[in-house]
Design a protein around this motif. Structure first.
Motif, PDB file in Angstrom:
ATOM      1  N   PHE A  54     -16.201  37.212  -9.742  1.00 20.17           N
ATOM      2  CA  PHE A  54     -16.121  38.322 -10.696  1.00 20.17           C
ATOM      3  C   PHE A  54     -15.303  37.879 -11.901  1.00 20.17           C
ATOM      4  N   PHE A  55     -15.729  38.368 -13.061  1.00 19.00           N
ATOM      5  CA  PHE A  55     -15.082  37.938 -14.295  1.00 19.00           C
ATOM      6  C   PHE A  55     -15.032  39.090 -15.287  1.00 19.00           C
ATOM      7  N   TRP A  56     -14.114  38.973 -16.228  1.00 16.11           N
ATOM      8  CA  TRP A  56     -14.151  39.783 -17.445  1.00 16.11           C
ATOM      9  C   TRP A  56     -14.358  38.824 -18.609  1.00 16.11           C
ATOM     10  N   TYR A  57     -15.335  39.179 -19.453  1.00 14.07           N
ATOM     11  CA  TYR A  57     -15.577  38.449 -20.682  1.00 14.07           C
ATOM     12  C   TYR A  57     -15.265  39.371 -21.853  1.00 14.07           C
ATOM     13  N   ARG A  58     -14.936  38.756 -22.960  1.00 12.47           N
ATOM     14  CA  ARG A  58     -14.709  39.494 -24.195  1.00 12.47           C
ATOM     15  C   ARG A  58     -15.778  39.075 -25.185  1.00 12.47           C
ATOM     16  N   GLN A  59     -16.313  40.068 -25.911  1.00 12.08           N
ATOM     17  CA  GLN A  59     -17.298  39.757 -26.936  1.00 12.08           C
ATOM     18  C   GLN A  59     -16.923  40.476 -28.220  1.00 12.08           C
ATOM     19  N   ASP A  60     -16.720  39.708 -29.264  1.00 15.67           N
ATOM     20  CA  ASP A  60     -16.479  40.264 -30.587  1.00 15.67           C
ATOM     21  C   ASP A  60     -17.821  40.477 -31.272  1.00 15.67           C
ATOM     22  N   CYS A  61     -17.804  41.361 -32.263  1.00 18.76           N
ATOM     23  CA  CYS A  61     -19.048  41.785 -32.900  1.00 18.76           C
ATOM     24  C   CYS A  61     -19.903  40.588 -33.318  1.00 18.76           C
ATOM     25  N   ARG A  62     -21.129  40.558 -32.802  1.00 20.33           N
ATOM     26  CA  ARG A  62     -22.127  39.561 -33.182  1.00 20.33           C
ATOM     27  C   ARG A  62     -21.713  38.121 -32.839  1.00 20.33           C
ATOM     28  N   LYS A  63     -20.784  37.991 -31.913  1.00 16.72           N
ATOM     29  CA  LYS A  63     -20.365  36.664 -31.485  1.00 16.72           C
ATOM     30  C   LYS A  63     -20.740  36.443 -30.012  1.00 16.72           C
ATOM     31  N   GLU A  64     -20.526  35.213 -29.554  1.00 12.35           N
ATOM     32  CA  GLU A  64     -20.833  34.921 -28.165  1.00 12.35           C
ATOM     33  C   GLU A  64     -19.745  35.451 -27.233  1.00 12.35           C
ATOM     34  N   PRO A  65     -20.095  35.800 -26.001  1.00 10.30           N
ATOM     35  CA  PRO A  65     -19.093  36.210 -25.031  1.00 10.30           C
ATOM     36  C   PRO A  65     -18.159  35.045 -24.703  1.00 10.30           C
ATOM     37  N   LYS A  66     -16.900  35.375 -24.467  1.00 13.70           N
ATOM     38  CA  LYS A  66     -15.931  34.354 -24.083  1.00 13.70           C
ATOM     39  C   LYS A  66     -15.181  34.820 -22.844  1.00 13.70           C
ATOM     40  N   LEU A  67     -14.966  33.898 -21.927  1.00 13.54           N
ATOM     41  CA  LEU A  67     -14.294  34.233 -20.683  1.00 13.54           C
ATOM     42  C   LEU A  67     -12.872  34.695 -20.956  1.00 13.54           C
ATOM     43  N   LEU A  68     -12.565  35.895 -20.495  1.00 13.57           N
ATOM     44  CA  LEU A  68     -11.208  36.424 -20.619  1.00 13.57           C
ATOM     45  C   LEU A  68     -10.404  36.039 -19.377  1.00 13.57           C
ATOM     46  N   MET A  69     -10.947  36.356 -18.224  1.00 14.60           N
ATOM     47  CA  MET A  69     -10.254  36.008 -16.988  1.00 14.60           C
ATOM     48  C   MET A  69     -11.176  36.183 -15.791  1.00 14.60           C
ATOM     49  N   SER A  70     -10.902  35.406 -14.768  1.00 12.09           N
ATOM     50  CA  SER A  70     -11.558  35.609 -13.486  1.00 12.09           C
ATOM     51  C   SER A  70     -10.825  36.742 -12.764  1.00 12.09           C
ATOM     52  N   VAL A  71     -11.492  37.341 -11.803  1.00 12.05           N
ATOM     53  CA  VAL A  71     -10.897  38.436 -11.034  1.00 12.05           C
ATOM     54  C   VAL A  71     -10.840  38.021  -9.582  1.00 12.05           C
ATOM     55  N   TYR A  72      -9.655  38.039  -9.016  1.00 12.77           N
ATOM     56  CA  TYR A  72      -9.472  37.621  -7.639  1.00 12.77           C
ATOM     57  C   TYR A  72      -9.187  38.819  -6.746  1.00 12.77           C
TER      58      TYR A  72
END
Lengths: 108, 112
Positions: free
Chosen positions: A33-51
């Motif tokens: 499980f993960f959380w990604y962050r996506q800024d407007c019109r940009k690619e998603p970037k890994l924020l953090m894994s979820v343990y």
């Protein structure tokens, strides 16, 4: 039923506030499980894994509840730069499934 | 350190035209993926590859083909473009199946 469901928001919060949101997933056999962050019109970037035990990364805290099949993200002391769409992501059999995202806007 | 590079970044096609989107990664990752993202929807998996010479269908494969002849490259082809294929296409790679992805910057495709 969608594999990953999120409250789309938007969550509109002042700087310094705490904001939290969840997502639910349908496949009880999901492995990572993960959380990604996506800024407007940009690619998603890994924020953090979820343990399973929960984990923190600076101002961000992620929790996983396998019994209820939900994942949460909490952001403390919000910054203007935290404004983005946060994608909840679940991994099954080599593939990631993405939620549609929760939009957070931090205002001055 | 380029990471994942997608070309082109923008393209406008007429209905019925064909094109190929190129994804290249320099991280020696085994796994590569093509997703599309439409407004209000999450990223949806089109095709993926777990190694050189292998490909598999994802959630929305119809109208697309892929090839992975070299480990570092993953090509997405549209044989006969349709307006429903107007979208933002993201390529991603990963070293394994339980590790986060690295995404390319996306290709914005409009089919008119």
């Amino acid at each position: 039923r969608k594999e990953v469901e999120q409250d789309p928001g938007p969550f509109n919060v002042p700087e310094g506030a705490t904001v939290a949101f969840n997502c639910t997933y349908s496949n009880s056999a999901s492995q990572s499980f993960f959380w990604y962050r996506q800024d407007c019109r940009k690619e998603p970037k890994l924020l953090m894994s979820v343990y399973s035990s929960g984990n923190e990364d600076g101002r961000f805290t992620a929790q996983l509840n396998r019994a209820s099949q939900y994942i949460s993200l909490l952001i403390r002391d919000s910054k203007l730069s935290d404004s983005a769409t946060y994608l909840c992501v679940v991994e099954n059999d080599y593939k990631l499934s993405f939620g549609a995202g929760t939009t957070v806007t931090v205002r001055a | 350190n380029a990471g994942v590079t997608q070309t082109p970044k923008f393209r406008v096609l007429k209905t019925g035209q064909s094109m190929t989107l190129l994804c290249a990664q320099d991280m020696n990752h085994e796994y590569m993926y093509w997703y599309r993202q439409d407004p209000g929807m999450g990223l949806r998996l089109i095709h993926y590859s777990v190694g050189e010479g292998t490909t598999a269908k994802g959630e929305v494969p119809d109208g697309y083909n892929v090839s992975r002849l070299k480990k570092q490259n993953f090509l997405l082809g549209l044989e006969s473009a349709a307006p429903s294929q107007t979208s933002v296409y993201f390529c991603a790679s990963s070293p394994s199946d339980d590790y986060g992805y690295t995404f390319g910057s996306g290709t914005r495709l409009t089919v008119v």
